[in-house]
Structure formats: C-alpha cells, structure tokens
Design a protein around this motif. Sequence first.
Motif, short mmCIF file in Angstrom:
data_model
loop_
_atom_site.label_atom_id
_atom_site.label_comp_id
_atom_site.label_asym_id
_atom_site.label_seq_id
_atom_site.Cartn_x
_atom_site.Cartn_y
_atom_site.Cartn_z
N ASN A 65 -22.94 -19.87 12.02
CA ASN A 65 -23.17 -21.23 11.53
C ASN A 65 -24.53 -21.80 11.96
OD1 ASN A 65 -20.80 -21.47 10.06
ND2 ASN A 65 -19.64 -22.26 11.79
N LYS A 66 -25.07 -21.25 13.04
CA LYS A 66 -26.43 -21.64 13.42
C LYS A 66 -27.46 -21.06 12.46
CE LYS A 66 -25.85 -22.31 18.44
NZ LYS A 66 -26.24 -21.81 19.79
N ALA A 67 -27.11 -19.89 11.88
CA ALA A 67 -28.05 -19.20 10.99
C ALA A 67 -28.00 -19.73 9.56
CB ALA A 67 -27.77 -17.70 11.01
N PHE A 68 -26.82 -20.26 9.13
CA PHE A 68 -26.66 -20.74 7.76
C PHE A 68 -26.45 -22.25 7.76
CE2 PHE A 68 -25.35 -16.30 7.60
CZ PHE A 68 -26.04 -15.85 6.48
N LYS A 69 -27.01 -22.91 6.75
CA LYS A 69 -26.83 -24.36 6.63
C LYS A 69 -25.40 -24.69 6.26
CE LYS A 69 -31.63 -25.27 5.32
NZ LYS A 69 -32.54 -25.79 4.26
N GLU A 70 -24.79 -23.83 5.43
CA GLU A 70 -23.40 -24.05 5.00
C GLU A 70 -22.45 -23.53 6.07
OE1 GLU A 70 -20.38 -22.58 1.44
OE2 GLU A 70 -22.50 -22.13 1.36
N ALA A 71 -21.50 -24.34 6.50
CA ALA A 71 -20.56 -23.94 7.55
C ALA A 71 -19.63 -22.84 7.06
CB ALA A 71 -19.75 -25.14 8.02
N ILE A 72 -19.47 -21.80 7.85
CA ILE A 72 -18.58 -20.68 7.54
C ILE A 72 -17.31 -20.84 8.36
CG2 ILE A 72 -18.34 -18.18 7.39
CD1 ILE A 72 -20.63 -19.31 5.71
N ASN A 73 -16.14 -20.78 7.70
CA ASN A 73 -14.87 -20.95 8.40
C ASN A 73 -14.60 -19.78 9.33
OD1 ASN A 73 -11.69 -20.60 8.48
ND2 ASN A 73 -12.12 -22.74 8.02
N HIS A 74 -14.04 -20.08 10.51
CA HIS A 74 -13.79 -19.04 11.50
C HIS A 74 -12.80 -17.99 11.01
CE1 HIS A 74 -10.45 -21.84 12.28
NE2 HIS A 74 -9.81 -20.81 12.76
N LYS A 75 -11.87 -18.40 10.11
CA LYS A 75 -10.90 -17.43 9.58
C LYS A 75 -11.59 -16.39 8.70
CE LYS A 75 -6.97 -20.62 9.70
NZ LYS A 75 -5.96 -21.33 8.90
N LYS A 76 -12.59 -16.84 7.97
CA LYS A 76 -13.36 -15.92 7.11
C LYS A 76 -14.12 -14.92 7.98
CE LYS A 76 -16.86 -16.02 3.47
NZ LYS A 76 -17.69 -16.88 2.62
N VAL A 77 -14.73 -15.40 9.06
CA VAL A 77 -15.44 -14.52 9.97
C VAL A 77 -14.48 -13.51 10.58
CG1 VAL A 77 -16.75 -14.42 12.14
CG2 VAL A 77 -17.21 -16.24 10.49
N GLN A 78 -13.30 -13.96 10.94
CA GLN A 78 -12.30 -13.07 11.53
C GLN A 78 -11.89 -11.98 10.54
OE1 GLN A 78 -8.46 -14.83 12.42
NE2 GLN A 78 -8.20 -13.53 14.22
N ARG A 79 -11.70 -12.36 9.26
CA ARG A 79 -11.33 -11.37 8.24
C ARG A 79 -12.43 -10.31 8.06
NH1 ARG A 79 -9.30 -15.93 5.41
NH2 ARG A 79 -11.23 -16.04 4.17
N ILE A 80 -13.68 -10.77 8.05
CA ILE A 80 -14.80 -9.82 7.88
C ILE A 80 -14.88 -8.89 9.08
CG2 ILE A 80 -17.32 -9.64 7.75
CD1 ILE A 80 -17.27 -12.28 6.14
N MET A 81 -14.71 -9.43 10.28
CA MET A 81 -14.75 -8.58 11.48
C MET A 81 -13.61 -7.57 11.49
SD MET A 81 -15.87 -11.38 14.40
CE MET A 81 -15.83 -10.18 15.74
N GLN A 82 -12.44 -7.98 11.02
CA GLN A 82 -11.31 -7.05 10.94
C GLN A 82 -11.56 -5.99 9.88
OE1 GLN A 82 -8.09 -9.80 10.25
NE2 GLN A 82 -7.69 -10.12 12.43
N LYS A 83 -12.16 -6.41 8.76
CA LYS A 83 -12.44 -5.49 7.65
C LYS A 83 -13.34 -4.34 8.09
CE LYS A 83 -14.72 -5.47 3.10
NZ LYS A 83 -15.44 -6.31 2.11
N TYR A 84 -14.35 -4.64 8.91
CA TYR A 84 -15.32 -3.62 9.34
C TYR A 84 -15.08 -3.17 10.78
CZ TYR A 84 -17.80 -4.87 5.06
OH TYR A 84 -18.14 -5.08 3.74
#
Length: 380
Positions: free
Chosen positions: A171-190
């Motif tokens: 969220n520091k890198a992107f202006k648009e806030a990214i939901n923590h659940k989405k980040v969790q899904r991506i981390m689980q995916k990879y």
Amino acid sequence: MKRVAYSVETKNKVIEMKIKECSTREIMDQLNIRSKTQVDNWWKWYRNGETHRFNQQIGKQYSYGKDKEELSSEEALKLKLKRLEIENDIFKKVQSIGKEVVPEIVVELVNELKNKYSVKLILETLNIPKSNYYRWKNKVSKIDEVEIKIKKICKDYKFTYGYRKVTALVNKAFKEAINHKKVQRIMQKYHLNCKVRMKKFKKPGSAYYRTSNLVNRNFRAEKPLQLLLTDITYLPFGKSMLYLSSIMDAYNGEIIAYKIGPHQNQKLVNDTLNQIEIPKDCVLHSDQGSVYTSYEYYKLCEEKGIIRSMSRKGTPADNAPIESFHSSLKCETFYLNSELNSSNDIVIDIVENYIKNYNKVRIQQKLGYLSPIEFRKLAA
C-alpha cells in the motif's frame, strides 16, 4: 500512388510465408509488394476466416462480402470450417485450463491465441463484448503488477513477513489501497507465506517470586525508557556456544543494549545494563534466572534507581516481547539458512546486523507498520 492489383496466388503466398513466421519486410521484398498495409490486411482477413475477400476488386474492401449471398458455396464452406476450427481451438484451451471462462481466463486465452486469430474473432466465438475484454485486461494488468510487487517484497525480506506486513508495504507502493485478504490470497497462490515457526508448549511452574511481577503482561509504555525488558538466549550456531543478553524498550520494541559472550554469567548481564543511561523509577522486567536474582544485579539496579520486576517461574509468556524477538532473530537467520552456521565471529556479525536491521528497517504491525526507530522519531 497508383494502386496495384495483386493476384489471389500472390495473396495466398503471403499467407504461407506469414504462417512460416517470415517478416513483413521479407515478404514485401520477395513478392515485390509495395504496401505493408496490404500485407497486414490480407493476414487479418485470413485470421478472421475471410479469405473470400482475396477475390475482391480494388476499392471494395469495406463493402465486399457484407452480403453473404455473394459468397460461393465453396467460399461459404471454407468460412464455416474456419469458424469451427477457431471454436474448437479456443474451447480446447478452455478445457485444458480446467476453469470456467472468467475474466482472467479470457485474457489468458486471448494472449495465447491472438497471434493465430484476431482478437475480434476470438471474442465473437466466446460471445464476449470487446469493451468487457479491454476492461478485464486492464484489471488483470493491475493484478499482475501487484503480484510482481508482492513477490519482490517477500523475496527482499527473505519470506519473514506475513501478509499484514506485506500489505502495508504494498500500500505504500500503490496509491490505491490493496485489501489484506487479496494479498493473502496471492501469497498463498505462489507459496510466499512467512516461514512458520514451531510453537513451543511448556507447563508453567509454580508461582515463586524473588521480586514482584509488576508488569503482569501489560507491556504498554507511554514514553521511552519507562518499561524495559531483558533476557538471555542461547546462540548454538558457531564453533562453541555463545550467549546474547539484550534489553528491549517496551515503548517501541527497540533493542537499546545487547552483549554477546561465551559465558552466561553475571558479567554478561551487568555489562549489558551498564551500556545505557536509565532514568530513575524505570521498570526493568526479567525472568527468575540466577543472574537476575543475584545480589550483584540487585545492587546494580538499586544504584541506578531501577525498579525490578520478574516473571513467574517457568512462564516465558510473562516476558513475551523479548522472547519473541530472540525467536525471530533465530528463525529469520540461522533456522532459515543453515549455511550461516559457521565460526563464532560470523555468528556475532549476523546477530549484530540483524539487530541493526530490526531497529532501523524491520516494520512492526503494532507500530503502524513502522520500524522501532522510525516510530520513536515520529512520536518525538
């Protein structure tokens, strides 16, 4: 420029060369074709299943073939077969992926097939509006960008951050806030999840107080140097056993003093405490180890005006923050990479660098995703 009419044979030769992946310039030079646009149009017609247009006259590009009755039975059959070929190719791809046709799959399909068929024809076969596709494509591109950033963060921090800390950095890198659940899904995916440490369970010993437990697991402090926590941990990673004595400021989790030595003795603890100037009436919490219940330690604390506090015997949770720090130090260095186990000098260097990074760089959720020093400076 005078327009030139090319034979159907020339146009078919262009298609053959394009299928063989010859460049447009090479085709133009070999077949003496003046316009690149013509080559592109013929290739587009072929990919759209409109080879009947090869017979059209000059200047009829946009009207020829609109009326399907103008097509001969042979040309109509060719067009139908071409459509069936495309449909079969597309749905075989869908079947091999094994998923329903959702936006991500559509974008993936188009990327795979667009060199063989036109985007328009693929979308018509899937019965998907062009506007939907390009909206989905932009969304998938954004997801790809986020995934790349998440992978980089996890790699940079050696997979020691959980999804909450990774979310804060994303969220520091992107202006648009990214939901923590989405980040969790991506981390689980990879499979980018934080390396999980084994939980240790100990049966608490009987409550025996050398000094009262003034903290009672309330590790909150209103200002720096109000509440300090201290402990010793083993470093069995060099040629011989080493011991780390450290002191943490409960206000921001900063390690304000530490000492590494070959012996777990009174000198190690006293030298650590003598590194810092502590205001009077500061509470210093420890366990009931012999070095903390000794007369020498008691006298040193009394001289400095320190108020002592001690955990219950056999209850490390009573001193949880600094216990957690020592665990993180080992998990994120020696346990994560067994090759780090080497000489005592290398072990000392690794510990010192980790503490420096822990204080200055490593973010903490309870500090609003700031490092201890950043938090202290911001609060000041």
